[in-house]
Design an enzyme around this catalytic site. Structure first.
Site, short mmCIF file in Angstrom:
data_model
loop_
_atom_site.label_atom_id
_atom_site.label_comp_id
_atom_site.label_asym_id
_atom_site.label_seq_id
_atom_site.Cartn_x
_atom_site.Cartn_y
_atom_site.Cartn_z
N LYS A 181 2.68 -3.62 6.72
CA LYS A 181 2.83 -3.38 5.15
C LYS A 181 4.37 -3.72 4.73
CE LYS A 181 -1.31 -4.19 3.13
NZ LYS A 181 -1.70 -5.68 2.25
N SER A 194 1.12 -0.92 0.47
CA SER A 194 0.52 -0.11 -0.09
C SER A 194 0.92 1.70 0.22
CB SER A 194 -1.15 0.00 1.23
OG SER A 194 -1.50 1.67 1.52
N TYR A 224 -0.55 0.55 10.12
CA TYR A 224 -1.05 -0.39 8.39
C TYR A 224 -0.18 -0.43 8.08
CZ TYR A 224 -3.52 -1.53 4.21
OH TYR A 224 -3.87 -1.67 3.29
#
Length: 321
Positions: free
Chosen positions: A148, A120, A144
């Protein structure tokens, strides 16, 4: 080739599965395993004899020989940004622990499966240059993005060791998604288009001047497949690759909605700032140099109008205006 798609019952997993079954890979897909915590509900995929739907916790499924006979993996399964920020243990368990379990399952096959990981743009943050390149140092500013980025590095190291043939691709925010909002901080980017087109009021939780990096579902799937198809010698660096998208402000998205559906529909969106979402989304970059992806023949949508037109064409029953 036998392919595993994690998160295979989700929106993007289903679209990817449909394309894979059209023999878009250089090797014909002989079987497709769609693994997800939720059951697969797509009737066409369930009816295809090449498809096997497996439901349950991915880490538990991997312990039950899920990787047996698998030559390629698309790893889409993840807890989303808002969830990870609210519950770090959920994010670590779902994103980090499960990805390591998947890599170890690939290693145990001793066949070097090819693995495409959906990363991402959230890996970036902090003090960034105006334009992000593939080799720009990630500095994630939320859980997050951190998870990732850790997964990207694990995949790079397992690739270096010859356990997998890994490729990480950093997706822009994919919009317009059908269905209901999820807990991703970026969920509103679909909602401010999808809900008004369905005759429903929507809330924009960020300043409309906020810049975002977005792509459409079709282009996202094309990028994942291209990453899988690219020979190792052409893929080059183990560094993750940024997929092409478009740089727009949220105000541009709303203007495109008005051009497409009229002022009455666009007026269904109200700005009500949410500090948490604004902080997360505002910390993401929105201008990218994607020369590496473009050298592989990948392109992004031309304008926000194209993303709206794609959604209306793919989901006409969801549009009433």
């Amino acid at each position: 080739m036998n392919i595993l798609v994690t998160g295979g019952a989700g929106f993007l997993g289903v679209k990817l599965a449909r394309e894979l079954l059209k023999t878009e890979l250089k090797q014909i897909v002989t079987s497709l395993v769609l693994a997800d915590i939720a059951p697969l509900r797509d009737a066409a995929l369930l009816a295809d004899p090449r498809v096997r739907s497996v439901t349950g916790d991915l880490k538990a499924l991997l312990a039950d020989a899920l990787m047996q006979g698998i030559g390629g993996v698309f790893h889409l399964a993840a807890a989303v940004s808002g969830e990870c920020e609210a519950d770090i243990d959920l994010g670590l368990r779902t994103n980090l622990d499960t990805t390591r379990a998947l890599l170890d399952a690939c290693r145990a096959t001793q066949q070097t499966p090819r693995l495409v990981f959906s990363s991402s743009l959230a890996v970036y943050g902090g003090d960034m240059p105006d334009v992000i390149a593939d080799n720009t140092l990630p500095q994630p500013q939320n859980s997050y993005g951190t998870q990732k980025f850790i997964c990207e590095q694990l995949i790079a190291d397992y690739t270096r060791k010859g356990y997998v043939d890994g490729r990480s691709v950093r997706l822009p925010t994919v919009t317009v998604r059908p269905g209901k909002p999820n807990k991703a901080a970026s969920s509103f980017m679909s909602g401010i288009i999808r809900e008004p087109l369905a005759g429903v009021e929507a809330v924009c939780p960020v300043d409309p001047a906020t810049g975002v990096w977005i792509t459409s579902p079709r282009y996202a799937v094309a990028g994942l497949i291209a990453a899988f198809n690219t020979p190792r010698e052409h893929w080059g660096s183990r560094t993750a690759m940024n997929l092409p998208g478009i740089s727009v402000r949220v105000a541009d998205m709303l203007a495109a909605l008005e051009r497409h559906a009229g002022a009455k529909v666009a007026a269904r969106v109200q700005v009500e700032k949410d500090d948490t979402i604004s902080t997360i989304v505002g910390g993401w970059p929105w201008r990218f140099n994607t020369a590496r992806a473009q050298s592989l023949g990948l392109r992004g949508p031309a304008a926000m109008d194209d993303l709206i037109a794609e959604y209306v064409a793919d989901y006409p029953d969801a549009v009433i205006r």
